[in-house]
Every structure is written in structure tokens, then in C-alpha cells.
Design a protein around this motif. Structure first.
Motif, PDB file in Angstrom:
ATOM      1  N   ALA A 145     -50.831 -28.439 104.423  1.00 43.50           N
ATOM      2  CA  ALA A 145     -50.081 -29.219 103.438  1.00 43.50           C
ATOM      3  C   ALA A 145     -49.009 -28.366 102.767  1.00 43.50           C
ATOM      4  N   ALA A 146     -49.378 -27.109 102.450  1.00 39.29           N
ATOM      5  CA  ALA A 146     -48.413 -26.233 101.793  1.00 39.29           C
ATOM      6  C   ALA A 146     -47.223 -25.943 102.707  1.00 39.29           C
ATOM      7  N   LEU A 147     -47.511 -25.631 103.970  1.00 41.14           N
ATOM      8  CA  LEU A 147     -46.424 -25.349 104.907  1.00 41.14           C
ATOM      9  C   LEU A 147     -45.579 -26.590 105.157  1.00 41.14           C
ATOM     10  N   TYR A 148     -46.229 -27.750 105.236  1.00 38.70           N
ATOM     11  CA  TYR A 148     -45.464 -28.983 105.436  1.00 38.70           C
ATOM     12  C   TYR A 148     -44.492 -29.204 104.268  1.00 38.70           C
ATOM     13  N   ALA A 149     -44.979 -29.032 103.064  1.00 41.40           N
ATOM     14  CA  ALA A 149     -44.139 -29.272 101.881  1.00 41.40           C
ATOM     15  C   ALA A 149     -42.917 -28.351 101.888  1.00 41.40           C
ATOM     16  N   VAL A 150     -43.118 -27.095 102.276  1.00 45.07           N
ATOM     17  CA  VAL A 150     -41.993 -26.159 102.292  1.00 45.07           C
ATOM     18  C   VAL A 150     -41.031 -26.496 103.418  1.00 45.07           C
ATOM     19  N   LEU A 151     -41.545 -26.834 104.590  1.00 42.40           N
ATOM     20  CA  LEU A 151     -40.662 -27.211 105.703  1.00 42.40           C
ATOM     21  C   LEU A 151     -39.877 -28.475 105.377  1.00 42.40           C
ATOM     22  N   GLU A 152     -40.525 -29.416 104.718  1.00 39.16           N
ATOM     23  CA  GLU A 152     -39.820 -30.645 104.334  1.00 39.16           C
ATOM     24  C   GLU A 152     -38.737 -30.342 103.297  1.00 39.16           C
ATOM     25  N   THR A 153     -39.020 -29.405 102.402  1.00 40.19           N
ATOM     26  CA  THR A 153     -37.992 -28.976 101.440  1.00 40.19           C
ATOM     27  C   THR A 153     -36.821 -28.325 102.166  1.00 40.19           C
ATOM     28  N   CYS A 154     -37.131 -27.527 103.198  1.00 35.35           N
ATOM     29  CA  CYS A 154     -36.061 -26.914 103.996  1.00 35.35           C
ATOM     30  C   CYS A 154     -35.227 -27.986 104.687  1.00 35.35           C
ATOM     31  N   ARG A 155     -35.854 -29.062 105.107  1.00 33.78           N
ATOM     32  CA  ARG A 155     -35.096 -30.168 105.704  1.00 33.78           C
ATOM     33  C   ARG A 155     -34.119 -30.742 104.679  1.00 33.78           C
ATOM     34  N   TRP A 156     -34.572 -30.917 103.466  1.00 32.04           N
ATOM     35  CA  TRP A 156     -33.700 -31.412 102.392  1.00 32.04           C
ATOM     36  C   TRP A 156     -32.551 -30.428 102.141  1.00 32.04           C
ATOM     37  N   VAL A 157     -32.877 -29.156 102.132  1.00 29.12           N
ATOM     38  CA  VAL A 157     -31.830 -28.149 101.929  1.00 29.12           C
ATOM     39  C   VAL A 157     -30.786 -28.256 103.036  1.00 29.12           C
ATOM     40  N   GLY A 158     -31.247 -28.405 104.268  1.00 28.13           N
ATOM     41  CA  GLY A 158     -30.323 -28.552 105.383  1.00 28.13           C
ATOM     42  C   GLY A 158     -29.444 -29.781 105.262  1.00 28.13           C
ATOM     43  N   LEU A 159     -30.032 -30.883 104.828  1.00 28.93           N
ATOM     44  CA  LEU A 159     -29.260 -32.125 104.661  1.00 28.93           C
ATOM     45  C   LEU A 159     -28.218 -31.983 103.545  1.00 28.93           C
ATOM     46  N   LEU A 160     -28.625 -31.419 102.421  1.00 32.25           N
ATOM     47  CA  LEU A 160     -27.720 -31.317 101.283  1.00 32.25           C
ATOM     48  C   LEU A 160     -26.621 -30.283 101.513  1.00 32.25           C
ATOM     49  N   LEU A 161     -26.869 -29.315 102.377  1.00 35.86           N
ATOM     50  CA  LEU A 161     -25.842 -28.319 102.667  1.00 35.86           C
ATOM     51  C   LEU A 161     -24.770 -28.837 103.624  1.00 35.86           C
ATOM     52  N   ALA A 162     -25.006 -29.984 104.251  1.00 41.94           N
ATOM     53  CA  ALA A 162     -24.108 -30.444 105.315  1.00 41.94           C
ATOM     54  C   ALA A 162     -22.638 -30.522 104.902  1.00 41.94           C
ATOM     55  N   PRO A 163     -22.276 -31.061 103.719  1.00 38.11           N
ATOM     56  CA  PRO A 163     -20.861 -31.073 103.353  1.00 38.11           C
ATOM     57  C   PRO A 163     -20.317 -29.700 102.983  1.00 38.11           C
ATOM     58  N   LEU A 164     -21.161 -28.862 102.394  1.00 38.18           N
ATOM     59  CA  LEU A 164     -20.714 -27.560 101.898  1.00 38.18           C
ATOM     60  C   LEU A 164     -20.669 -26.515 103.001  1.00 38.18           C
ATOM     61  N   LEU A 165     -21.742 -26.424 103.768  1.00 35.79           N
ATOM     62  CA  LEU A 165     -21.865 -25.431 104.841  1.00 35.79           C
ATOM     63  C   LEU A 165     -22.330 -26.131 106.120  1.00 35.79           C
TER      64      LEU A 165
END
Length: 523
Positions: free
Chosen positions: A443-463
């Protein structure tokens, strides 16, 4: 209705510099964000290629003005391609179609009674391509911007009757949001309050320009001609040049992004010209600040000019985009400091974001069959990281809407910082050694990987490049930045929900998504 945004049309007296790159990167972030939101975007850039300064620069290089313009415009095109700028239109003011549109626009202004003949006397700055109202030194005047001698001019020109639009321009610049940031509005209001004066729109004896119909020996003043590039850029190459068509191809502009030094032309002269021609006005003019280097103004004489080609080659687009958009409040002046640049890139991108993804993915692959672990309770929106992500989304979007790239970047970075803190607190590398802890670790690893997915999505316009590497490492589709079909929901917005990472999805073998910058010599 489309969202049309423009960079300035860059003056080709010299090759591209960091200032023009900064403006273009900012516009690229806006364009990518708007497309991801599902909007139809028309992103215009290009080159301004007429005027005395161009003519003299070409002569000094032993070139014809056209050959000089071809060379420098190609440099802009090539550089924007290598920076992966997502523009839709690239206009050159030497294009025949642009000349035809300028003639049509001029005919409308003439029909409105706004063109008169008059005598232009005054001190002229060739570098600024404008007359200076109040030279500081009467005996030997020089331009306060370029510190070069001014030239005295006394000639018959055609004038645009700007004075007729005093009231309309006063009302326009008082409109909230038309001039941004708000700090720039006062400067323009003070200028307009002094009384608008008619300005010359033609030059005599300057062959490198667009001829004025019906006025032999006159060519259009470069600022009258160049601003119309925003209109001619909207027409398809296969279309008949028709000024009325621009209303169907993206005009009025939603946003002009410019340097603060040309704010007056865009916020006063340009709207008056459009009013005269019976065309709608742009919605917003945003004047950003200047860049310095280590606290000093950049200049060839100081030998401290930052070459965007060198930056791209030595540092990569992600690093430069991050520093310029994350560290400098857009609208203010900014200072490029090499040590801070290196520190921010390494701390934020290589360590906080890149290392978070790398180590989490490595643990997930090692302990859960090289795949995304079972989500368990971490798949629920009440999970602490889910709460953080769902709160970061609106903050990020609000910042992007306001061109506050710094706050948008901070929202993404803070999400990664929270995930790092959570991972360290959970310490799955310790828990996995304890009996019966596999579900909690998953569960802990899933939560962090899912957060990384969000980071990747939000970075799309910037980087966009780094975003693609993050999403690929999570087995996710890379966002192309291509807008959805009209009426279709935005795939990007649909992806911004918690729990989008499917448990059991194979995870590719991790590799660093962002290498550390090692700058052992000045840029």
C-alpha cells in the motif's frame, strides 16, 4: 472558441538569445497546458524582419537584407524545434502574404480617416526603431536603453491618428486584467494620461520595408508592419489573403506575452490600430521582466551573454525550463545564477522527483513481481497522499491559469516532497523484513507510485520531456500535448484522479529520469 497566444515577433537583427527563449518557453507551457485541458490552441511565434536596423546589420555583414533575414529566421526555427516548442504558426514579416494583409489593413485605416500626412522631426534610435520624446543630453543625445547616439530625423511621414483614441484606450487599460501583471498598468496609464499623440507609420528613403500603397518612396514603419504579423500568422498558406478570415482563425488573441520594454506598443498603439480597422481587441497583454546574470545586465561588451544553444547542449531543456519557470516569478525581473541553477535542478528534479521514482519503482519490482503493487487502502481518496494530490490539483490549475508558473511548479514539487516524507516514514525497506507486513508495504509503495504519476501528469506543460520519462517508467501513456477533438473530454483531466495506476501493471526496469548537473565551468 480557440485560445490564441503569441510571443513577440522577434527582431532578426541578431541570433536568438536567452530573453527570447524565456518568453517562448513560457508561452509553450501555456499552450501545452491549454491543450491538455481540451482547448483548441493557436500558438503564434515568428520573426519581425523589416526596418533600418536590419538593413544596416545586413550591410555590415556583407549580405542582402533578405539573405540576412533568411539566415537568422532559420536559426529561430531550428532553435525552437530543438527546444521542442509546440507552436502552431511561425510567421515571417517578409512573406508575400503578410505584405498583402498589411495593405488590406492599411486600406481600412485609411477608410476610417486615421491616416494623415505630417512632418516628423526628432531624435531617433535605430536600435529601438522609435523616436525618443525627451533625450537626456541635448548636445549629444543618446538612447537611455542602448546607450548609443540618437540620429536626428526631419522628413514627411504618414501619421496614424492615435490622438483620436484617447478615451477608448483609457477605458481599455483601466479594464481589470487587460494589462498584466497589475504592476505594469500604472506605467501605461501614466503614458496615456500625458495625452496620446499621433505617430508616424511610414519612413522615407528606407527600401527595406513594405511599400505604402499610393505613397511613392514610403515604406511602412516597422512597428506598424510587425504587429500585423499576429493577424497574417492565422491564415492558412492555401487560403486567399482576406483580413475578414482572421476572425474565423483565432482572432482576437487571448494573450500576447511580451517583454516589458514593448508594452506601450502592444497596450496602446496596437489596440488603437485594431479599433481603426474595425477588428476586436486582444484580451490580455502580459509584460514580463528582464533577465540578468549574476546580478549584472547581460551584454556582448561584458562577455556574459547566456547562449540558449549552449544551455541546451550542456544542461538540457528540462533543467533550463525548470529554473526559468520555477525560480523566477513570471512578470518580475529575474537573475540567472549558475550555482542556484545547478542546485535547484539537482535538488528538485534529480533528487526529490527522480530519486523518489527510481527507488520506489525498484522496490516495487523487487518485491511485487516487477509490477505495481496491490493498492489496498492506498487506493482510496482519503489516503494522506491522495488528500495531498487532490488538493494540489486545483492549486496547480489556478496558478497555470494566472501564468504563475512558479506557484504551479511549487505545487508539483511539494507533492513530491510529501511523498518522500511519507516513504521515509513508512520505511518499506525495514517493514519488508518483518513478518506480515507485505500488505502495508504494498500500500505504501502504491501510494508513492501513484503520487509519482500525478507528478508526471502535472509536469507535462512545464517539463514535457521529463513528464514523458516519468510516465513511461510507470507504464503510462506519454502525453503528446495534442488537444482532444472538440467536445471530447480532456484525457489529461480524466487522468487526474486518485487510483489511476492499475495494480499488477508491469513496471519497466527503472533508469534515472533526470541526471544531475555537473557544471565544472561557467556557462
Amino acid at each position: 472558441m480557440s485560445f490564441t497566444l503569441t510571443t513577440p515577433l522577434y527582431y532578426v537583427n541578431d541570433r536568438p538569445h536567452l530573453g527570447s527563449t524565456y518568453t517562448t518557453l513560457a508561452c509553450d507551457a501555456v499552450a501545452r497546458y491549454r491543450r491538455l485541458c481540451g482547448e483548441e490552441v493557436v500558438f503564434v511565434t515568428g520573426c519581425d524582419e523589416h526596418g533600418l536596423k536590419i538593413q544596416r546589420t545586413a550591410e555590415a555583414a556583407g549580405l542582402t537584407p533578405q539573405a540576412h533575414c533568411d539566415r537568422v529566421s532559420d536559426q529561430y526555427r531550428d532553435l525552437w524545434q530543438r527546444w521542442q516548442i509546440s507552436h502552431d504558426r511561425f510567421i515571417r514579416t517578409t512573406d508575400l502574404r503578410h505584405r498583402q494583409l498589411v495593405h488590406q489593413f492599411f486600406a481600412r485605416v485609411v477608410a476610417s480617416g486615421d491616416v494623415v500626412e505630417g512632418r516628423q522631426q526628432g531624435w531617433y534610435c535605430v536600435a529601438c526603431e522609435e523616436f525618443k520624446d525627451d533625450p537626456h543630453e541635448a548636445d549629444d543625445p543618446e538612447c537611455p536603453v542602448h546607450r548609443r547616439p540618437l540620429e536626428w530625423r526631419d522628413e514627411v511621414n504618414l501619421f496614424f491618428r492615435l490622438s483620436r483614441y484617447q478615451r477608448q484606450i483609457e477605458e481599455l487599460i483601466a479594464r481589470p486584467g487587460f494589462i498584466a501583471p497589475a504592476s505594469r498598468r500604472r506605467e501605461v496609464q501614466n503614458f496615456v494620461a500625458g495625452g496620446l499623440k499621433d505617430f508616424s507609420i511610414s519612413r522615407i528613403g528606407l527600401p527595406w520595408g513594405i511599400p505604402v500603397p499610393g505613397h511613392e518612396g514610403h515604406t511602412f514603419y516597422v512597428w506598424f508592419d510587425a504587429l500585423l504579423g499576429y493577424l497574417s500568422a492565422l491564415l492558412e498558406p492555401s487560403e486567399t489573403v482576406d483580413l475578414n478570415l482572421v476572425l474565423q482563425r483565432g482572432w482576437p488573441a487571448s494573450l500576447h506575452v511580451i517583454g516589458k520594454d514593448i508594452l506601450r506598443f502592444h497596450a496602446v498603439f496596437w489596440p488603437a490600430m485594431l479599433l481603426s480597422a474595425g477588428l476586436p481587441l486582444p484580451e490580455q497583454v502580459f509584460g514580463h521582466g528582464f533577465l540578468t546574470r549574476e546580478g549584472q545586465k547581460m551584454g556582448k561588451s561584458l562577455g556574459n551573454v547566456l547562449d540558449p544553444e549552449v544551455l541546451l547542449k550542456r544542461c538540457g531543456a528540462d533543467a533550463v525550463r525548470w529554473y526559468l519557470l520555477r525560480d523566477i516569478p513570471f512578470g518580475d525581473d529575474g537573475d540567472f545564477q549558475q550555482q542556484r541553477f545547478s542546485d535547484l535542478v539537482n535538488n528538485d528534479l534529480a533528487n526529490t522527483i527522480g530519486n523518489l521514482l527510481n527507488r520506489t519503482s525498484s522496490m516495487a519490482r523487487k518485491w511485487f513481481a516487477e509490477a505495481v503493487p496491490p493498492a489496498g487502502a492506498a487506493g482510496e481518496p482519503r489516503h494522506p497522499l491522495a488528500v495531498r494530490a487532490l488538493a494540489a490539483g486545483p492549486v496547480y490549475e489556478s496558478a497555470m491559469q494566472a501564468l504563475d508558473f512558479r506557484s504551479a511548479a511549487e505545487a508539483v514539487l511539494q507533492l513530491a516532497i510529501e511523498a518522500n516524507g511519507f516513504l521515509n516514514e513508512q520505511a518499506p525497506w525495514k517493514r519488508m523484513k518483518e513478518p506480515g507486513q507485505e500488505e502495508q508495504v504494498a500500500a505504501a509503495l502504491y501510494a508513492v507510485l501513484e503520487t509519482c504519476r500525478w507528478v508526471g501528469l502535472l509536469l507535462a506543460p512545464l517539463l514535457p520531456a521529463l513528464s514523458g520519462r516519468i510516465l513511461s517508467q510507470l507504464g503510462q501513456p506519454v502525453l503528446t500535448g495534442v488537444q482532444a477533438s472538440p467536445g471530447d473530454p480532456s484525457p489529461w483531466r480524466q487522468a487526474l484522479h486518485w487510483g489511476g495506476l492499475a495494480p499488477g501493471l508491469p513496471l519497466p526496469e527503472p533508469s534515472p529520469v533526470m541526471l544531475r548537473l555537473e557544471l565544472d565551468a561557467p556557462l
